[in-house]
Design an enzyme around this catalytic site. Structure first.
Site, short mmCIF file in Angstrom:
data_model
loop_
_atom_site.label_atom_id
_atom_site.label_comp_id
_atom_site.label_asym_id
_atom_site.label_seq_id
_atom_site.Cartn_x
_atom_site.Cartn_y
_atom_site.Cartn_z
N ARG A 52 -1.04 -0.65 -8.84
CA ARG A 52 -2.46 -0.25 -8.45
C ARG A 52 -2.39 1.46 -8.57
NH1 ARG A 52 -3.68 -1.05 -2.37
NH2 ARG A 52 -4.09 -3.07 -2.94
N ASP A 102 0.80 -1.22 -0.03
CA ASP A 102 0.01 0.17 -0.10
C ASP A 102 0.94 1.41 -0.03
OD1 ASP A 102 -2.41 -1.49 0.11
OD2 ASP A 102 -2.91 -0.98 2.29
C1 LIG Z 1 -8.65 -1.30 -4.15
C2 LIG Z 1 -8.41 -0.05 -3.52
C3 LIG Z 1 -6.79 0.30 -2.74
C4 LIG Z 1 -6.40 1.49 -2.10
N1 LIG Z 1 -5.29 1.58 -1.79
C5 LIG Z 1 -4.91 2.71 -1.39
C6 LIG Z 1 -3.47 2.89 -0.82
O1 LIG Z 1 -2.54 1.95 -0.95
N2 LIG Z 1 -3.06 4.16 -0.53
C7 LIG Z 1 -4.12 5.19 -0.73
O2 LIG Z 1 -3.61 6.36 -0.19
N3 LIG Z 1 -5.26 5.15 -1.15
C8 LIG Z 1 -5.61 3.89 -1.37
N4 LIG Z 1 -7.02 3.77 -1.96
C9 LIG Z 1 -8.05 4.76 -1.60
C10 LIG Z 1 -8.03 5.93 -2.64
O3 LIG Z 1 -6.92 6.60 -2.71
C11 LIG Z 1 -9.22 6.77 -2.44
O4 LIG Z 1 -9.07 7.42 -1.41
C12 LIG Z 1 -10.58 6.27 -2.76
O5 LIG Z 1 -10.63 4.99 -3.69
C13 LIG Z 1 -11.69 7.22 -2.95
O6 LIG Z 1 -11.45 7.44 -4.33
P1 LIG Z 1 -12.30 7.31 -5.52
O7 LIG Z 1 -11.34 7.02 -6.59
O8 LIG Z 1 -13.32 6.01 -5.25
O9 LIG Z 1 -13.03 8.68 -5.81
P2 LIG Z 1 -13.85 9.80 -5.03
O10 LIG Z 1 -13.38 11.04 -5.60
O11 LIG Z 1 -13.75 9.46 -3.47
O12 LIG Z 1 -15.29 9.31 -5.44
C14 LIG Z 1 -15.74 9.88 -6.83
C15 LIG Z 1 -17.14 9.18 -7.20
O13 LIG Z 1 -17.10 7.76 -6.91
C16 LIG Z 1 -18.54 7.62 -6.53
N5 LIG Z 1 -18.31 6.97 -5.23
C17 LIG Z 1 -17.28 6.87 -4.40
N6 LIG Z 1 -17.54 6.20 -2.92
C18 LIG Z 1 -18.97 5.93 -3.13
C19 LIG Z 1 -19.77 5.33 -2.38
N7 LIG Z 1 -19.50 4.94 -1.10
N8 LIG Z 1 -21.06 4.99 -2.88
C20 LIG Z 1 -21.55 5.20 -4.20
N9 LIG Z 1 -20.40 5.93 -4.94
C21 LIG Z 1 -19.47 6.41 -4.40
C22 LIG Z 1 -19.35 8.85 -6.44
O14 LIG Z 1 -19.72 8.95 -7.79
C23 LIG Z 1 -18.18 9.92 -6.28
O15 LIG Z 1 -18.43 11.00 -6.55
C24 LIG Z 1 -7.49 2.52 -2.40
C25 LIG Z 1 -8.74 2.13 -2.98
C26 LIG Z 1 -9.14 1.44 -3.53
C27 LIG Z 1 -10.23 1.06 -4.06
#
Ligand SMILES: Cc1cc2nc3c(=O)[nH]c(=O)nc-3n(C[C@H](O)[C@H](O)[C@H](O)COP(=O)(O)OP(=O)(O)OC[C@H]3O[C@@H](n4cnc5c(N)ncnc54)[C@H](O)[C@@H]3O)c2cc1C
Length: 306
Positions: free
Chosen positions: A182, A132
């Site tokens: 990732r 991560d």
């Molecule tokens: C598999 C995985 C591993 C990750 N590993 C790391 C890591 O190692 N380090 C790190 O810093 N971060 C990590 N993250 C977190 C990541 O950086 C983001 O903070 C997190 O994924 C939210 O960003 P987003 O791309 O979903 O978009 P966002 O900008 O949060 O959301 C964009 C849009 O997605 C939709 N959405 C988001 N959440 C929801 C919900 N709960 N229900 C319905 N619609 C929703 C909505 O339409 C929203 O407007 C990881 C995420 C994933 C999925």
């Protein structure tokens, strides 16, 4: 502003004690976290695998401060990998690892050695490890440790956070043959000097990074719940002639489960990140910071337990 407030609370021990002492319905935490024990993670993994999903399991815990804690985390992962192999859940299920949990903050060599032992066990169990990404102050150290791990375990996955201004350069370095990367937006509170602050800039960087990874020879792992970015991921993967086994989508456990299954039905690989363990506070706060609706859900559930 909202995101900054919640992320500031994530770092406050006082707020942590308050939230943990609140009469939290188990359902709130259980929406995002498999349970306290490895057995819970295995149960959830089995359910997800039965639905055609792949999994990456994360043992919750970060910012380890003593060698004894780091060793305990290593043992937890070794046991988890043995249990996954015994349950025949590999290779569909791999593990995600935070180097801060293995002592990176006070002894990088120790963190490397523990991570190495976990990668060796994962190889024996027939699966992989993804490292991560955490705060930007750890990025150089994490990428150095990753490079060392990849000498012996080339399938070890990297994570790039598109909010970092360095993200594109890191993607170029990591886009070589066989490299599992990732791509996520990034979940921590970072200063403007190193990270884009607006959603638009973070999203634009995400798309630039996606292009680099899809055009390269590695295995991109598109980690987002963002409908627009998922659609762009689907389109660009076709543009770059990627077969469905040459990249994957990733989402968090409890977030957009219907979308996860929709993508599986279209023939894509979708991996769900499944956290478990008792130290859920910081992970939960990052999820709340991402989405105001999650805070409303959290508060409603708090009220309903009184
Ligand atoms: C598999 C995985 C591993 C990750 N590993 C790391 C890591 O190692 N380090 C790190 O810093 N971060 C990590 N993250 C977190 C990541 O950086 C983001 O903070 C997190 O994924 C939210 O960003 P987003 O791309 O979903 O978009 P966002 O900008 O949060 O959301 C964009 C849009 O997605 C939709 N959405 C988001 N959440 C929801 C919900 N709960 N229900 C319905 N619609 C929703 C909505 O339409 C929203 O407007 C990881 C995420 C994933 C999925």
């Amino acid at each position: 502003m909202f995101r900054s407030l919640i992320l500031a609370a994530a770092g406050s021990e006082r707020v942590e004690r308050l939230v943990e002492a609140a009469p939290l319905s188990r359902n709130v935490v259980r929406r995002f976290i498999a349970g306290d024990y490895a057995a819970d993670a295995l149960r959830v993994t089995r359910e997800l695998v039965n639905q055609g999903l792949a999994v990456s399991i994360d043992h919750l815990g970060e910012d380890t401060t003593t060698p004894a804690q780091a060793e305990a985390i290593r043992e937890e992962y070794l046991d988890l990998l043995s249990a996954l192999a015994a349950a025949e859940l590999t290779p569909q299920a791999e593990v995600s690892l935070k180097l801060s949990a293995l002592g990176q903050a006070f002894d990088e060599k120790l963190a490397y050695e523990h991570a190495r032992a976990i990668c060796a066990k994962a190889t024996e169990a027939g699966t992989t490890v993804t490292i991560d990404a955490e705060e930007h102050t750890t990025t150089d150290s994490t990428l150095e440790i990753l490079a060392r791990l990849r000498r012996d375990f080339p399938t070890t996955g990297a994570v790039v956070q598109s909010y970092l201004r360095r993200a594109e350069a890191d993607c170029r370095d990591l886009a070589g043959a066989g490299s599992r990367v990732r791509l996520c937006k990034g979940a921590y509170k970072e200063p403007e000097s190193v990270a884009y602050q607006s959603k638009l800039d973070v999203d634009k960087s995400y798309i630039r990074c996606l292009n680099i990874l899809l055009a390269g020879d590695g295995y991109p792992m598109i980690a987002t719940h963002d409908p627009r970015l998922i659609e762009i991921g689907e389109n660009r993967s076709k543009w770059y002639d990627r077969n469905s086994d040459e990249f994957e989508f990733q989402m968090l456990y409890g977030v957009r489960p219907d979308e996860q299954l929709r993508l599986v039905a279209l023939g894509y690989t979708v991996r769900v990140y499944v956290p478990y363990g008792t130290q859920w506070y910081q992970y939960m706060m990052r999820r709340l910071a991402e989405r105001p609706a999650n805070v409303a859900f959290f508060l409603r559930a708090l009220r309903s337990t009184k």
